[in-house]
Scaffold this motif. Sequence first.
Motif, PDB file in Angstrom:
ATOM      1  N   GLU A 200       0.831  -1.196   0.000  1.00 37.30           N
ATOM      2  CA  GLU A 200       0.000   0.000   0.000  1.00 37.30           C
ATOM      3  C   GLU A 200       0.869   1.249   0.000  1.00 37.30           C
ATOM      4  O   GLU A 200       2.054   1.201   0.337  1.00 37.30           O
ATOM      5  CB  GLU A 200      -0.916   0.027   1.234  1.00 37.30           C
ATOM      6  N   ARG A 202       0.786   5.268   1.457  1.00 42.13           N
ATOM      7  CA  ARG A 202       0.123   6.248   2.304  1.00 42.13           C
ATOM      8  C   ARG A 202       0.845   7.581   2.151  1.00 42.13           C
ATOM      9  O   ARG A 202       2.061   7.612   1.970  1.00 42.13           O
ATOM     10  CB  ARG A 202       0.112   5.813   3.769  1.00 42.13           C
ATOM     11  N   THR A 203       0.091   8.664   2.247  1.00 40.60           N
ATOM     12  CA  THR A 203       0.667  10.001   2.131  1.00 40.60           C
ATOM     13  C   THR A 203       0.300  10.834   3.348  1.00 40.60           C
ATOM     14  O   THR A 203      -0.827  10.776   3.843  1.00 40.60           O
ATOM     15  CB  THR A 203       0.171  10.722   0.863  1.00 40.60           C
ATOM     16  N   GLU A 234      -1.258  15.363  -3.088  1.00 41.64           N
ATOM     17  CA  GLU A 234      -1.123  13.971  -2.670  1.00 41.64           C
ATOM     18  C   GLU A 234      -1.265  13.032  -3.864  1.00 41.64           C
ATOM     19  O   GLU A 234      -0.574  12.008  -3.935  1.00 41.64           O
ATOM     20  CB  GLU A 234      -2.158  13.658  -1.588  1.00 41.64           C
ATOM     21  N   ARG A 238       1.599  10.301  -5.264  1.00 39.92           N
ATOM     22  CA  ARG A 238       1.328   8.892  -5.559  1.00 39.92           C
ATOM     23  C   ARG A 238       1.759   8.546  -6.981  1.00 39.92           C
ATOM     24  O   ARG A 238       2.282   7.446  -7.236  1.00 39.92           O
ATOM     25  CB  ARG A 238      -0.154   8.583  -5.355  1.00 39.92           C
ATOM     26  N   GLN A 289       7.715   5.445   9.979  1.00 44.35           N
ATOM     27  CA  GLN A 289       7.147   4.900   8.742  1.00 44.35           C
ATOM     28  C   GLN A 289       8.230   4.292   7.858  1.00 44.35           C
ATOM     29  O   GLN A 289       8.028   3.234   7.248  1.00 44.35           O
ATOM     30  CB  GLN A 289       6.405   6.003   7.963  1.00 44.35           C
ATOM     31  N   SER A 301      -0.494   5.282  10.840  1.00 45.68           N
ATOM     32  CA  SER A 301      -1.382   6.348  10.401  1.00 45.68           C
ATOM     33  C   SER A 301      -0.571   7.574   9.991  1.00 45.68           C
ATOM     34  O   SER A 301       0.445   7.902  10.606  1.00 45.68           O
ATOM     35  CB  SER A 301      -2.345   6.723  11.526  1.00 45.68           C
ATOM     36  N   THR A 302      -1.040   8.261   8.961  1.00 44.98           N
ATOM     37  CA  THR A 302      -0.416   9.503   8.509  1.00 44.98           C
ATOM     38  C   THR A 302      -1.253  10.725   8.884  1.00 44.98           C
ATOM     39  O   THR A 302      -1.007  11.825   8.387  1.00 44.98           O
ATOM     40  CB  THR A 302      -0.199   9.479   6.986  1.00 44.98           C
ATOM     41  N   ARG A 303      -2.192  10.558   9.777  1.00 42.77           N
ATOM     42  CA  ARG A 303      -3.114  11.637  10.113  1.00 42.77           C
ATOM     43  C   ARG A 303      -2.398  12.773  10.849  1.00 42.77           C
ATOM     44  O   ARG A 303      -1.569  12.543  11.722  1.00 42.77           O
ATOM     45  CB  ARG A 303      -4.265  11.109  10.975  1.00 42.77           C
TER      46      ARG A 303
END
Length: 387
Positions: A200, A202-203, A234, A238, A289, A301-303
């Motif tokens: 996966e 994630r950004t 974003e 990707r 990460q 999580s990238t929050r």
Amino acid sequence: MTVTVPGPTLGVVGGGQLGRMLAEAAAPLGVEVVVLDPTPDCPAAPVARDQVVGDFDDPDAFDDLAARTDAVTFEIELADSDLLNRVAADHGVSVNPAPETLSTIEDKLVQKRTLADAGVSVPPFRRVDDADDLRSAVAEFGSVMLKARTGGYDGRGNVPVSDPDEAENAMAAVGGPAMAEAFVDFARELSVIAVQGDSEVRTFPAGENVHEAEILRETVLPARTTDEILERAEDVARDVLDTLSGRGVFGVELFETTEGAVQVNEVAPRPHNSGHWTIEGARTSQFEQHVRAVLGWPLGSTRLRCPTVMTNVLGTVEESQPARLSNVEAVLEDPGASLHWYGKDAVRPLRKMGHVTVTGEGDGGTHSLLEHARDLREELQFETTDG
């Protein structure tokens, strides 16, 4: 995949501030780090399990690192990609991001061509081998940024050129083959820290970067732009990862043009200065990460936790010399501020010696937070020492 703690040993080519922060992030996961760096007692040494002292193109040092670790990554583009390929084959260790990605990224012309060929939006550019080529680029694009194809960082190797008469001096300044890139009329500079995991991507939310003299001074989250631009940034990040191979964190530097487009400036296949805000400002830091990703572990999580500003602490002395940072209590007494010191043995003009992160609360604006971060940075002073 079964993940156990204590975990594997990770080898990192490069022991600067990024290697230091990778080791700090790896420790809570039960991952030990061994770094390879030519400088004895490099900044990462105090927090890593051990250091292999050797150059970034030293075959014996690479063999030593690979023999002592279960996986290898790098925190500097000076790492020799051919040696990374060889130790992966000879020692059976995984190397991430992929060495071929490093080969692509480390040459800015090859990097730009790869992205352009994949349909990623980039500024107009052309190869420049001599002063005549540069004069042609200025005639074609108008003002350009001349960039050394390899080895440039923090503004080094970048020379703005707007007059054909500047061509000879500019080529001498970059010191070899280069790339000329058309100046972009940008509204702001952005960056996205993107993570390629085992299965996966994630950004992190896009950050707004403030540069002065080609050196990053602050990163602001949330970036002061529209939701549409943030989403587009974003998406572009990707797209960049689709063109590259291997797991890990990638720093994707972007321009938001005055016309509302998003173009890629440069890509770094490693944790990035503009992602330091994630240590306090995100649920999972870019460094954790990266450790997770290169080991093939689940990503975090990238929050964004809260409004966040990161400001670099740059050397202010006139020449390279030992020094210490004073007035740190101004940061330590602030409940929303965090100080990171990189442990470098000497201060040089504009050398990155550390950073300060300031976090806010709720959904408040970032302008006052940025001003506060700048005020705290100005409180810090360098005092020269005898070593």
